[in-house]
Design a protein around this motif. Structure first.
Motif, PDB file in Angstrom:
ATOM      1  N   PHE A 247       0.854  -1.188   0.000  1.00 36.25           N
ATOM      2  CA  PHE A 247       0.000   0.000   0.000  1.00 36.25           C
ATOM      3  C   PHE A 247       0.887   1.235   0.000  1.00 36.25           C
TER       4      PHE A 247
ATOM      5  N   MET B   6       1.957  -0.177  12.801  1.00 31.13           N
ATOM      6  CA  MET B   6       2.471  -1.116  11.796  1.00 31.13           C
ATOM      7  C   MET B   6       3.595  -1.959  12.376  1.00 31.13           C
TER       8      MET B   6
ATOM      9  N   LEU C 118       0.555   5.729  13.438  1.00 32.65           N
ATOM     10  CA  LEU C 118       0.186   4.648  12.519  1.00 32.65           C
ATOM     11  C   LEU C 118       1.405   3.808  12.147  1.00 32.65           C
TER      12      LEU C 118
ATOM     13  N   TYR D 264      -7.959   6.158   6.027  1.00 32.37           N
ATOM     14  CA  TYR D 264      -8.044   4.858   5.369  1.00 32.37           C
ATOM     15  C   TYR D 264      -7.086   3.813   5.944  1.00 32.37           C
ATOM     16  N   THR D 265      -5.898   4.217   6.345  1.00 34.21           N
ATOM     17  CA  THR D 265      -4.911   3.254   6.824  1.00 34.21           C
ATOM     18  C   THR D 265      -5.405   2.445   8.020  1.00 34.21           C
TER      19      THR D 265
ATOM     20  N   VAL E 265       5.607   4.336   2.622  1.00 33.88           N
ATOM     21  CA  VAL E 265       5.082   5.580   3.161  1.00 33.88           C
ATOM     22  C   VAL E 265       5.831   6.790   2.621  1.00 33.88           C
TER      23      VAL E 265
ATOM     24  N   PHE F 277       3.858  -1.383   3.661  1.00 32.85           N
ATOM     25  CA  PHE F 277       3.401  -0.016   3.433  1.00 32.85           C
ATOM     26  C   PHE F 277       4.580   0.837   2.984  1.00 32.85           C
TER      27      PHE F 277
ATOM     28  N   LEU G  67      -5.477  -1.636   8.242  1.00 31.66           N
ATOM     29  CA  LEU G  67      -4.802  -2.371   9.319  1.00 31.66           C
ATOM     30  C   LEU G  67      -5.789  -3.244  10.091  1.00 31.66           C
TER      31      LEU G  67
ATOM     32  N   ASP H 166      -3.230   3.562   0.163  1.00 30.52           N
ATOM     33  CA  ASP H 166      -3.999   3.888   1.367  1.00 30.52           C
ATOM     34  C   ASP H 166      -4.014   5.393   1.606  1.00 30.52           C
TER      35      ASP H 166
ATOM     36  N   GLY I 126       0.697   6.485   2.021  1.00 33.26           N
ATOM     37  CA  GLY I 126       0.231   6.831   3.358  1.00 33.26           C
ATOM     38  C   GLY I 126       1.370   7.151   4.306  1.00 33.26           C
ATOM     39  N   PRO I 127       1.037   7.084   5.604  1.00 33.14           N
ATOM     40  CA  PRO I 127      -0.259   6.663   6.148  1.00 33.14           C
ATOM     41  C   PRO I 127      -1.269   7.812   6.182  1.00 33.14           C
ATOM     42  N   ASP I 128      -2.540   7.450   6.028  1.00 32.63           N
ATOM     43  CA  ASP I 128      -3.630   8.409   6.053  1.00 32.63           C
ATOM     44  C   ASP I 128      -4.637   7.950   7.104  1.00 32.63           C
TER      45      ASP I 128
END
Length: 287
Positions: free
Chosen positions: A106, A148, A144, A114-115, A133, A131, A119, A253, A109-111
């Motif tokens: 993905f 992760m 976030l 949505y993230t 990022v 991810f 998760l 994401d 992100g992170p957002d």
């Protein structure tokens, strides 16, 4: 500049993390879906030509990562030099591995919109993902990245502000990569071992600088094109039709409305698992 305009100008050209080891009462075993058939960079993994463009650039204010004092290192045994990363000429698009293993990635992100939902779905099925990022997003949402790390996901470098690297000087590319490495280390607990060029636009400087920073280039095999908002069913179909051992799937994401991406994951993930696929994260052989 719009996404399609950028695409038309592109050239043709595990994990030790901050998550704490559970000692009391015996370490909790990582779920079979997340660990079976961990993929690695082996002799069978062949780099391929650059893939189609990924998502749109993140559009947030750039903030410098916080300066951190380095601990004294006068005590203890001397450190051994890290293994030198080979300078690639092409990104890896498919991973070698054992059995029917796939990697879900993905980008952007992170957002917080949505993230967390992504998760949550991964946690529901005890699956690990990757991810890539953007540093400016990670700096604003370090919690976030910490999550992760705690849940066993891999985090890669997708530059600081999602620029087109082929238009930047070598110094700017280094800054984009290095600042993102710093914020990932601060929030995630370890520096990234993987990087991905925005839009899939790689050049010689990106490969060289990524290797200097200890990272391998990872592209993708299946592009969901979810950034075009083609519909949840279309995204699901692209993943399920492209599923195969060693496949790396690209989704997003962040970078826009990713509602369809969130819904699609809820649909195709259990189907992949029921079909016998192991969703896992890549591991470098020399790491």
């Amino acid at each position: 500049m719009k996404k399609d305009q950028l695409l038309s100008r592109l050239p043709s050209a595990a994990v030790f993390t901050r998550r704490r080891v559970l000692l009391a009462g015996g370490a909790a075993a990582v779920g079979a879906a997340g660990t079976a058939g961990v993929l690695s960079l082996g002799p069978g993994a062949e780099p391929a030509a650059p893939a189609p463009a990924a998502g749109p650039p993140a559009r947030r204010a750039v903030k410098p990562s916080a300066y951190r004092l380095q601990p004294l290192t006068g005590y203890g045994p001397p450190r051994t030099a890290p293994a030198r990363t080979v300078v690639r000429h092409e990104p890896f698009l498919r991973m070698s591995g054992r059995g029917r293993s796939m990697v879900l990635t993905f980008d952007d992100g992170p957002d917080p919109r949505y993230t967390p939902d992504i998760l949550d779905t991964l946690a529901e099925y005890d699956v690990r993902a990757m991810f890539f990022v953007c540093g400016e997003m990670a700096a604003d949402h370090q919690d976030l990245l910490s999550r992760m790390a705690d849940e066993g996901h891999a985090v890669g470098n997708h530059t600081w502000s999602h620029p087109l690297l082929t238009r930047l000087s070598r110094g700017r590319i280094r800054s984009e990569m290095e600042r993102t490495c710093d914020v990932i280390e601060e929030a995630y607990g370890d520096r990234p071992q993987w990087f991905r060029a925005p839009y899939g636009a790689w050049n010689r400087a990106a490969f060289q600088l990524g290797a200097e920073l200890g990272m391998e280039p990872l592209g993708w095999t299946v592009d969901t094109l979810d950034w075009t908002a083609p519909g949840t069913r279309t995204i699901v179909g692209r993943v399920e039709h492209g599923a195969a051992p060693g496949v790396v799937v690209l989704s997003h994401d962040a970078g826009g409305d990713r509602t369809q991406s969130v819904r699609a994951l809820r649909d195709y993930l259990p189907h992949l698992l029921d079909s016998g696929y192991h969703i896992t994260v890549p591991r470098r052989l020399h790491a």
